[in-house]
Design an enzyme around this catalytic site. Structure first.
Site, short mmCIF file in Angstrom:
data_model
loop_
_atom_site.label_atom_id
_atom_site.label_comp_id
_atom_site.label_asym_id
_atom_site.label_seq_id
_atom_site.Cartn_x
_atom_site.Cartn_y
_atom_site.Cartn_z
N ARG A 1 0.84 -1.20 0.00
CA ARG A 1 0.00 0.00 0.00
C ARG A 1 0.87 1.24 0.00
O ARG A 1 1.93 1.27 0.61
CB ARG A 1 -0.90 0.03 1.24
CG ARG A 1 -1.82 1.26 1.27
CD ARG A 1 -2.70 1.29 2.51
NE ARG A 1 -1.99 1.51 3.75
CZ ARG A 1 -1.57 2.70 4.18
NH1 ARG A 1 -1.78 3.79 3.48
NH2 ARG A 1 -0.95 2.79 5.34
N VAL A 2 0.39 2.24 -0.72
CA VAL A 2 0.90 3.60 -0.62
C VAL A 2 -0.30 4.49 -0.34
O VAL A 2 -1.44 4.13 -0.62
CB VAL A 2 1.65 4.06 -1.89
CG1 VAL A 2 2.95 3.29 -2.06
CG2 VAL A 2 0.79 3.93 -3.13
N SER A 3 -0.03 5.68 0.21
CA SER A 3 -1.13 6.54 0.64
C SER A 3 -1.71 7.41 -0.48
O SER A 3 -2.87 7.77 -0.43
CB SER A 3 -0.67 7.45 1.78
OG SER A 3 -0.32 6.67 2.88
N THR A 4 -0.88 7.76 -1.45
CA THR A 4 -1.33 8.67 -2.51
C THR A 4 -0.77 8.24 -3.85
O THR A 4 0.19 7.46 -3.93
CB THR A 4 -0.84 10.11 -2.24
OG1 THR A 4 0.59 10.13 -2.33
CG2 THR A 4 -1.30 10.61 -0.88
N GLN B 1 2.89 9.02 -4.03
CA GLN B 1 3.72 8.01 -3.39
C GLN B 1 3.85 6.77 -4.25
O GLN B 1 4.87 6.10 -4.24
CB GLN B 1 3.17 7.63 -2.02
CG GLN B 1 3.44 8.63 -0.94
CD GLN B 1 2.98 8.12 0.41
OE1 GLN B 1 2.14 7.23 0.51
NE2 GLN B 1 3.51 8.71 1.46
#
Length: 81
Positions: free
Chosen positions: A8-11, A14
């Site tokens: 997972r990345v937040s944005t 990212q």
């Protein structure tokens, strides 16, 4: 050992800079070295503060069903719900 990988990345920004691909590669390499069977890989591009993440929800379904023995993540904060 049956494992699932969660990345997972937040944005979106990212996603480009802190590659999901790099997370995936490192975790897949680790699982193979351990001799574990990778059942699936799940990913999200969502903030850790957002509760409804499609990939995480799919992963949690596997956990609840007893379909996996271990979950691999690059860092524990990737699992924040």
């Amino acid at each position: 050992m049956r494992c699932a990988i969660y990345i997972r990345v937040s944005t979106k920004l990212q996603e480009d800079r802190f590659s999901l691909g790099a997370q995936s590669s490192e975790l897949n390499t680790y699982a193979v070295k351990q001799g574990w069977n990778i059942i699936g890989q799940y990913k999200d591009v969502e903030s850790g503060g957002k509760l409804n993440k499609q990939g995480l929800n799919q992963l949690l379904d596997l956990v609840e069903d007893g379909a996996i023995d271990v979950v691999l993540v690059i860092d524990q904060d990737r699992l924040s719900v």
